[in-house]
Enzyme design. Structure first.
Site, PDB file in Angstrom:
ATOM      1  N   HIS A  95       0.836  -1.193   0.000  1.00  0.00           N
ATOM      2  CA  HIS A  95       0.000   0.000   0.000  1.00  0.00           C
ATOM      3  C   HIS A  95       0.869   1.241   0.000  1.00  0.00           C
ATOM      4  O   HIS A  95       2.026   1.212   0.423  1.00  0.00           O
ATOM      5  CB  HIS A  95      -0.920   0.025   1.225  1.00  0.00           C
ATOM      6  CG  HIS A  95      -0.175   0.159   2.519  1.00  0.00           C
ATOM      7  ND1 HIS A  95       0.347  -0.936   3.196  1.00  0.00           N
ATOM      8  CD2 HIS A  95       0.151   1.254   3.267  1.00  0.00           C
ATOM      9  CE1 HIS A  95       0.948  -0.532   4.294  1.00  0.00           C
ATOM     10  NE2 HIS A  95       0.862   0.791   4.361  1.00  0.00           N
ATOM     11  N   THR A  97       0.943   4.861   1.701  1.00  0.00           N
ATOM     12  CA  THR A  97       0.345   5.627   2.781  1.00  0.00           C
ATOM     13  C   THR A  97       0.024   7.033   2.287  1.00  0.00           C
ATOM     14  O   THR A  97       0.913   7.761   1.849  1.00  0.00           O
ATOM     15  CB  THR A  97       1.289   5.691   3.991  1.00  0.00           C
ATOM     16  OG1 THR A  97       1.613   4.367   4.410  1.00  0.00           O
ATOM     17  CG2 THR A  97       0.639   6.435   5.141  1.00  0.00           C
ATOM     18  N   HIS A 170       4.770   6.989  -0.075  1.00  0.00           N
ATOM     19  CA  HIS A 170       5.768   5.928  -0.123  1.00  0.00           C
ATOM     20  C   HIS A 170       5.088   4.573  -0.026  1.00  0.00           C
ATOM     21  O   HIS A 170       3.981   4.454   0.495  1.00  0.00           O
ATOM     22  CB  HIS A 170       6.771   6.079   1.025  1.00  0.00           C
ATOM     23  CG  HIS A 170       6.159   5.925   2.382  1.00  0.00           C
ATOM     24  ND1 HIS A 170       5.478   6.953   3.020  1.00  0.00           N
ATOM     25  CD2 HIS A 170       6.091   4.855   3.232  1.00  0.00           C
ATOM     26  CE1 HIS A 170       5.038   6.527   4.192  1.00  0.00           C
ATOM     27  NE2 HIS A 170       5.380   5.250   4.347  1.00  0.00           N
ATOM     28  N   SER A 172       6.036   1.014   1.525  1.00  0.00           N
ATOM     29  CA  SER A 172       7.016   0.316   2.363  1.00  0.00           C
ATOM     30  C   SER A 172       7.200  -1.119   1.903  1.00  0.00           C
ATOM     31  O   SER A 172       6.235  -1.835   1.637  1.00  0.00           O
ATOM     32  CB  SER A 172       6.560   0.336   3.828  1.00  0.00           C
ATOM     33  OG  SER A 172       6.548   1.646   4.336  1.00  0.00           O
ATOM     34  N   TYR A 175       9.395  -3.630   7.132  1.00  0.00           N
ATOM     35  CA  TYR A 175       9.275  -2.992   8.437  1.00  0.00           C
ATOM     36  C   TYR A 175      10.381  -3.542   9.336  1.00  0.00           C
ATOM     37  O   TYR A 175      10.667  -4.747   9.334  1.00  0.00           O
ATOM     38  CB  TYR A 175       7.930  -3.300   9.093  1.00  0.00           C
ATOM     39  CG  TYR A 175       6.722  -2.677   8.448  1.00  0.00           C
ATOM     40  CD1 TYR A 175       6.832  -1.591   7.576  1.00  0.00           C
ATOM     41  CD2 TYR A 175       5.442  -3.148   8.730  1.00  0.00           C
ATOM     42  CE1 TYR A 175       5.715  -1.021   6.997  1.00  0.00           C
ATOM     43  CE2 TYR A 175       4.315  -2.576   8.161  1.00  0.00           C
ATOM     44  CZ  TYR A 175       4.452  -1.516   7.296  1.00  0.00           C
ATOM     45  OH  TYR A 175       3.341  -0.949   6.739  1.00  0.00           O
TER      46      TYR A 175
END
Length: 232
Positions: A95, A97, A170, A172, A175
């Protein structure tokens, strides 16, 4: 208090709780201090409706995501899987953000999300570069080229949600927390897995409103409240 006086505590959103007080002063002493409590139990459906209403009035943190189209998901997930295999971290749903960490009631969040999706148009996302960060959620990311059209559409979300700090768009890929050496290796691994990944381009047509659980960094418990596909 006069004999046979009733006190009704209720009317909590139409679902009453009744407390009845009866003064038995005219009766014998053994009964004079009698206090009768009457609780009218709510049917299960009414209880569920009340809980839903209360939840809707509570403040929660929300985020808005833009989802990549299905035809690019295999490439994105392949890179994500390769990074996780070497560096660990939770599985991420791909996704972009758009907005994050917005404190709202669910009712307000849904209405603002609908209002924004009604006025924005589809836009193209082109990767500008691969970036690493000390922040958990942006450990390794694709930074989207901040062209004028993109910022214009995101700006509509910002204005409707009255959000002070819009995110740098962005996507990602990983993480976690990496050392500087690991970050360097991670960036190299992205282009090793997919040589043309740093120039990826696609149209965004689908947005999702998510209820955040800031205690869950994996985001697996984050709840998708509403998804909207933009009309052509």
């Amino acid at each position: 208090m006069e004999p046979h006086t009733f006190i009704s505590v209720s009317a909590l959103h139409g679902l009453p709780l009744t407390v009845s007080y009866i003064d038995h002063s005219q009766m014998n002493c053994s009964e004079s201090s009698s206090l009768k409590l009457t609780l009218r139990l709510m049917p299960s459906q009414e209880q569920e409706a009340l809980e839903a209403f209360k939840d809707a009035q509570e403040m929660h943190m929300y985020a808005v995501w833009a989802l990549p189209p299905t035809h690019v998901l295999p490439r994105i997930k392949t890179v994500m899987e390769g990074l996780r295999a070497e560096f660990g971290g939770p599985e991420i749903e791909p996704h972009i953000t758009v907005l994050g960490s917005m404190l709202r009631t669910e009712e307000d969040a849904i209405q603002q999300f609908k209002d924004a999706c009604n006025i924005i148009t589809r836009f193209e996302c082109t990767v500008d570069h691969i970036e690493t960060s000390r922040f958990f959620y942006q450990c390794v990311s694709l930074i989207i080229d901040p062209i004028e059209d993109l910022w214009g559409e995101i700006g509509r979300f910002v204005r409707i949600f009255e959000h002070t700090f819009p995110c740098c768009p962005h996507l990602s890929l990983l993480y976690g927390y990496l050392t500087d050496e690991e970050k360097k290796r991670a960036k190299e691994k992205v282009t090793t897995i997919d040589e043309g990944f740093a120039s990826l381009s696609f149209d965004v047509t689908r947005f999702v409103l998510c209820k955040m659980n800031i205690q869950d960094k994996s985001q697996h418990s984050w709840e998708k409240i509403l998804a909207i596909d933009l009309q052509p």
